[in-house]
Write a protein that holds these residues in place. Structure first.
Motif, PDB file in Angstrom:
ATOM      1  N   GLY A  99     -22.809  70.514-129.977  1.00 26.94           N
ATOM      2  CA  GLY A  99     -23.049  69.734-128.772  1.00 26.94           C
ATOM      3  C   GLY A  99     -23.558  68.336-129.070  1.00 26.94           C
ATOM      4  O   GLY A  99     -24.333  67.768-128.283  1.00 26.94           O
ATOM      5  N   GLN A 100     -23.124  67.770-130.200  1.00 23.29           N
ATOM      6  CA  GLN A 100     -23.578  66.439-130.588  1.00 23.29           C
ATOM      7  C   GLN A 100     -22.402  65.468-130.626  1.00 23.29           C
ATOM      8  O   GLN A 100     -21.236  65.865-130.656  1.00 23.29           O
ATOM      9  N   VAL A 101     -22.743  64.177-130.617  1.00 19.26           N
ATOM     10  CA  VAL A 101     -21.751  63.130-130.821  1.00 19.26           C
ATOM     11  C   VAL A 101     -22.211  62.283-131.996  1.00 19.26           C
ATOM     12  O   VAL A 101     -23.410  62.218-132.313  1.00 19.26           O
ATOM     13  N   ALA A 102     -21.278  61.605-132.651  1.00 19.93           N
ATOM     14  CA  ALA A 102     -21.575  60.927-133.911  1.00 19.93           C
ATOM     15  C   ALA A 102     -22.647  59.858-133.767  1.00 19.93           C
ATOM     16  O   ALA A 102     -23.517  59.721-134.633  1.00 19.93           O
ATOM     17  N   ARG A 103     -22.613  59.102-132.688  1.00 24.49           N
ATOM     18  CA  ARG A 103     -23.527  57.956-132.593  1.00 24.49           C
ATOM     19  C   ARG A 103     -24.998  58.357-132.423  1.00 24.49           C
ATOM     20  O   ARG A 103     -25.892  57.526-132.619  1.00 24.49           O
ATOM     21  N   SER A 104     -25.256  59.619-132.060  1.00 30.54           N
ATOM     22  CA  SER A 104     -26.653  60.062-131.934  1.00 30.54           C
ATOM     23  C   SER A 104     -26.875  61.395-132.643  1.00 30.54           C
ATOM     24  O   SER A 104     -27.771  62.154-132.286  1.00 30.54           O
TER      25      SER A 104
ATOM     26  N   ARG B 214     -11.398  52.868-149.446  1.00 27.44           N
ATOM     27  CA  ARG B 214     -10.554  52.884-148.233  1.00 27.44           C
ATOM     28  C   ARG B 214     -10.858  54.117-147.382  1.00 27.44           C
ATOM     29  O   ARG B 214     -10.991  54.028-146.156  1.00 27.44           O
ATOM     30  N   TYR B 215     -10.964  55.272-148.042  1.00 32.26           N
ATOM     31  CA  TYR B 215     -11.245  56.519-147.316  1.00 32.26           C
ATOM     32  C   TYR B 215     -12.632  56.481-146.679  1.00 32.26           C
ATOM     33  O   TYR B 215     -12.812  56.853-145.508  1.00 32.26           O
ATOM     34  N   LEU B 216     -13.620  56.023-147.431  1.00 33.95           N
ATOM     35  CA  LEU B 216     -14.981  55.942-146.893  1.00 33.95           C
ATOM     36  C   LEU B 216     -15.058  54.964-145.728  1.00 33.95           C
ATOM     37  O   LEU B 216     -15.805  55.186-144.767  1.00 33.95           O
ATOM     38  N   LYS B 217     -14.292  53.892-145.791  1.00 31.41           N
ATOM     39  CA  LYS B 217     -14.256  52.926-144.690  1.00 31.41           C
ATOM     40  C   LYS B 217     -13.724  53.599-143.426  1.00 31.41           C
ATOM     41  O   LYS B 217     -14.254  53.409-142.326  1.00 31.41           O
ATOM     42  N   THR B 218     -12.676  54.409-143.588  1.00 35.27           N
ATOM     43  CA  THR B 218     -12.106  55.126-142.449  1.00 35.27           C
ATOM     44  C   THR B 218     -13.114  56.111-141.866  1.00 35.27           C
ATOM     45  O   THR B 218     -13.325  56.172-140.642  1.00 35.27           O
ATOM     46  N   LEU B 219     -13.749  56.884-142.732  1.00 34.60           N
ATOM     47  CA  LEU B 219     -14.727  57.876-142.271  1.00 34.60           C
ATOM     48  C   LEU B 219     -15.929  57.201-141.610  1.00 34.60           C
ATOM     49  O   LEU B 219     -16.443  57.690-140.590  1.00 34.60           O
ATOM     50  N   HIS B 220     -16.372  56.095-142.180  1.00 31.87           N
ATOM     51  CA  HIS B 220     -17.539  55.388-141.637  1.00 31.87           C
ATOM     52  C   HIS B 220     -17.263  54.933-140.208  1.00 31.87           C
ATOM     53  O   HIS B 220     -18.142  55.012-139.335  1.00 31.87           O
ATOM     54  N   GLY B 221     -16.046  54.454-139.946  1.00 29.80           N
ATOM     55  CA  GLY B 221     -15.685  54.070-138.590  1.00 29.80           C
ATOM     56  C   GLY B 221     -15.528  55.272-137.675  1.00 29.80           C
ATOM     57  O   GLY B 221     -15.939  55.256-136.507  1.00 29.80           O
ATOM     58  N   MET B 222     -14.967  56.344-138.210  1.00 29.20           N
ATOM     59  CA  MET B 222     -14.728  57.557-137.426  1.00 29.20           C
ATOM     60  C   MET B 222     -16.035  58.181-136.945  1.00 29.20           C
ATOM     61  O   MET B 222     -16.109  58.742-135.842  1.00 29.20           O
ATOM     62  N   PHE B 223     -17.105  58.073-137.770  1.00 33.05           N
ATOM     63  CA  PHE B 223     -18.381  58.699-137.439  1.00 33.05           C
ATOM     64  C   PHE B 223     -19.445  57.671-137.044  1.00 33.05           C
ATOM     65  O   PHE B 223     -20.628  57.802-137.384  1.00 33.05           O
ATOM     66  N   ALA B 224     -19.010  56.657-136.337  1.00 34.55           N
ATOM     67  CA  ALA B 224     -19.907  55.695-135.673  1.00 34.55           C
ATOM     68  C   ALA B 224     -20.869  54.998-136.637  1.00 34.55           C
ATOM     69  O   ALA B 224     -21.990  54.662-136.272  1.00 34.55           O
ATOM     70  N   GLY B 225     -20.429  54.798-137.875  1.00 29.04           N
ATOM     71  CA  GLY B 225     -21.250  54.076-138.833  1.00 29.04           C
ATOM     72  C   GLY B 225     -22.426  54.870-139.376  1.00 29.04           C
ATOM     73  O   GLY B 225     -23.346  54.278-139.964  1.00 29.04           O
ATOM     74  N   ASP B 226     -22.431  56.187-139.207  1.00 24.59           N
ATOM     75  CA  ASP B 226     -23.510  57.029-139.735  1.00 24.59           C
ATOM     76  C   ASP B 226     -23.163  57.398-141.177  1.00 24.59           C
ATOM     77  O   ASP B 226     -22.219  58.163-141.426  1.00 24.59           O
ATOM     78  N   TRP B 227     -23.928  56.912-142.136  1.00 25.35           N
ATOM     79  CA  TRP B 227     -23.607  57.144-143.545  1.00 25.35           C
ATOM     80  C   TRP B 227     -23.738  58.618-143.908  1.00 25.35           C
ATOM     81  O   TRP B 227     -23.015  59.119-144.763  1.00 25.35           O
ATOM     82  N   ARG B 228     -24.642  59.315-143.221  1.00 25.37           N
ATOM     83  CA  ARG B 228     -24.857  60.724-143.543  1.00 25.37           C
ATOM     84  C   ARG B 228     -23.659  61.574-143.144  1.00 25.37           C
ATOM     85  O   ARG B 228     -23.188  62.420-143.915  1.00 25.37           O
ATOM     86  N   LEU B 229     -23.149  61.363-141.927  1.00 16.65           N
ATOM     87  CA  LEU B 229     -21.948  62.076-141.503  1.00 16.65           C
ATOM     88  C   LEU B 229     -20.756  61.701-142.378  1.00 16.65           C
ATOM     89  O   LEU B 229     -19.891  62.532-142.668  1.00 16.65           O
ATOM     90  N   THR B 230     -20.722  60.434-142.797  1.00 17.41           N
ATOM     91  CA  THR B 230     -19.608  59.970-143.632  1.00 17.41           C
ATOM     92  C   THR B 230     -19.546  60.727-144.943  1.00 17.41           C
ATOM     93  O   THR B 230     -18.479  61.187-145.365  1.00 17.41           O
TER      94      THR B 230
END
Length: 364
Positions: free
Chosen positions: A177-182, A142-158
């Motif tokens: 100066g970065q955003v999650a999706r890139s 459940r927690y990983l699902k939340t984090l995965h959505g929060m960080f634009a589906g980037d497994w590394r940030l998750t």
């Protein structure tokens, strides 16, 4: 929805004929679910490759680890999450449900108490849900699902957020100066070396399974029947794990290792544990049955046994006080058939494949 998916993966009753699966199926499911399946030559940290060098071997030969790994992979696939996350317990606990750290974290996912409570892991007197792979895996997914959505589906940030906390990673993104999706996680500033290394550890583990020096031998070791673990809600009359083992034919020692939260007895209800066998009669049906019907339930209870290394038909038959000939017949095996570790046997005639097998004269 994520919580429902994880719960469905853990509570759905598994048909008797699917209580085992081939170990290579578990590995293939893991491989199919990876977000980053490619392993470039020289792209894996030598330090972590050496550190986790024995992990693939343990996965192949440890009778507890591979079924448990399969359970976690299933939960992640059901939640549509990258299976790199199934490697987190390797890093955190060595895949030991009873692991405890002097610093406070406990269980398969090594949660600290406040994190466990924040993510709905039951924590009360006499019950530490972090030591339940059912409770802790439900919460972790459940927690990983939340984090995965929060960080634009980037497994590394998750996984970095799983290690350091989501607010630290969000702060690092802002400072960099970065955003999650890139994002380029390796260039984030303000995160500890431990958090930065987390991604490299998981990627090294994944690639070790792909690039092991003895890969062909490793795959052969995986090629065997492996119990398919499921979350089972125990009937109220079961007070100890050895009682459940006696009823189902499972190994009581393995049940304790997989469910250390119940090592000293089952005092909290509902009681859910990881097991191979589900109750023969749904718990709700038992509770509402007439007294006369309930009194017949033990006679109809399912008894099954998973063959372990070194066991023979005669030793198993003695354990359950049945004849060897009956045991082999009920499982559709010839008198000279060789039993294999991981093979699931039915013990009682009423559970035999096909239809009931009448007891012969003199048989139990």
């Amino acid at each position: 929805m994520a919580q429902d998916s994880a719960n469905q993966a853990q509570t759905a009753a598994t048909p008797a004929e699917a209580t085992t699966r081939n170990g290579r199926e578990i590995y293939e499911s893991f491989r199919e679910g990876l977000a980053e399946p490619e392993c470039e030559p020289g792209g894996v940290s030598p330090r972590w490759r050496q550190h986790f060098a024995t992990a693939p071997k343990r996965l192949a030969v440890d009778d507890d680890l591979l079924p448990l790994f399969g359970y976690v992979v299933d939960a992640l696939r059901q939640a549509h999450l990258p299976t790199e996350f199934a490697l987190i317990p390797f890093v955190e606990s060595g895949y030991r449900p009873g692991a405890r750290s002097p610093a406070g974290p406990a269980g398969l996912w090594q949660m600290i108490a406040i994190t466990a409570r924040n993510h709905e892991v039951p924590m009360r007197s006499g019950y530490d849900g972090r030591l339940s792979p059912v409770d802790s895996t439900t919460a972790a997914v459940r927690y990983l699902k939340t984090l995965h959505g929060m960080f634009a589906g980037d497994w590394r940030l998750t996984v970095m957020a799983y290690n350091a906390g989501e607010y630290r990673v969000m702060g690092a993104l802002k400072r960099s100066g970065q955003v999650a999706r890139s994002a380029k996680p390796e260039q984030l500033v303000g995160l500890s070396d431990i958090t930065q290394a987390y991604v490299r550890k998981l990627h090294a583990l994944s690639c070790l399974m792909e690039q092991a020096d003895d890969r062909e031998e490793w795959l052969r070791q995986l090629d065997r029947p492996v119990p398919r673990l499921q979350a089972v809600t125990l009937p109220a009359e079961i007070k100890r794990l050895d009682q459940w083992a006696a009823r189902t034919g499972e190994d009581s020692g393995q049940l304790v290792r997989l469910n250390p939260v119940y090592a000293d007895g089952i005092g909290t209800r509902p009681a859910r544990l990881l097991a191979i066998s589900a109750p023969a009669t749904p718990v709700d049906a038992v509770a509402s049955a007439e007294p006369a019907a309930a009194s017949t339930a033990p006679a109809a209870a399912s008894r099954k046994h998973t063959v372990k290394r070194g066991e023979s038909a005669s030793t198993i038959a003695r354990r359950y006080d049945v004849r060897v000939a009956d045991l082999m017949q009920r499982n559709g095996l010839g008198a000279r058939a060789v039993l294999k570790p991981g093979q699931l046997l039915v013990i009682d005639a009423h559970d035999a494949p096909g239809n009931r097998v009448p007891s012969e004269a003199g048989s139990p």
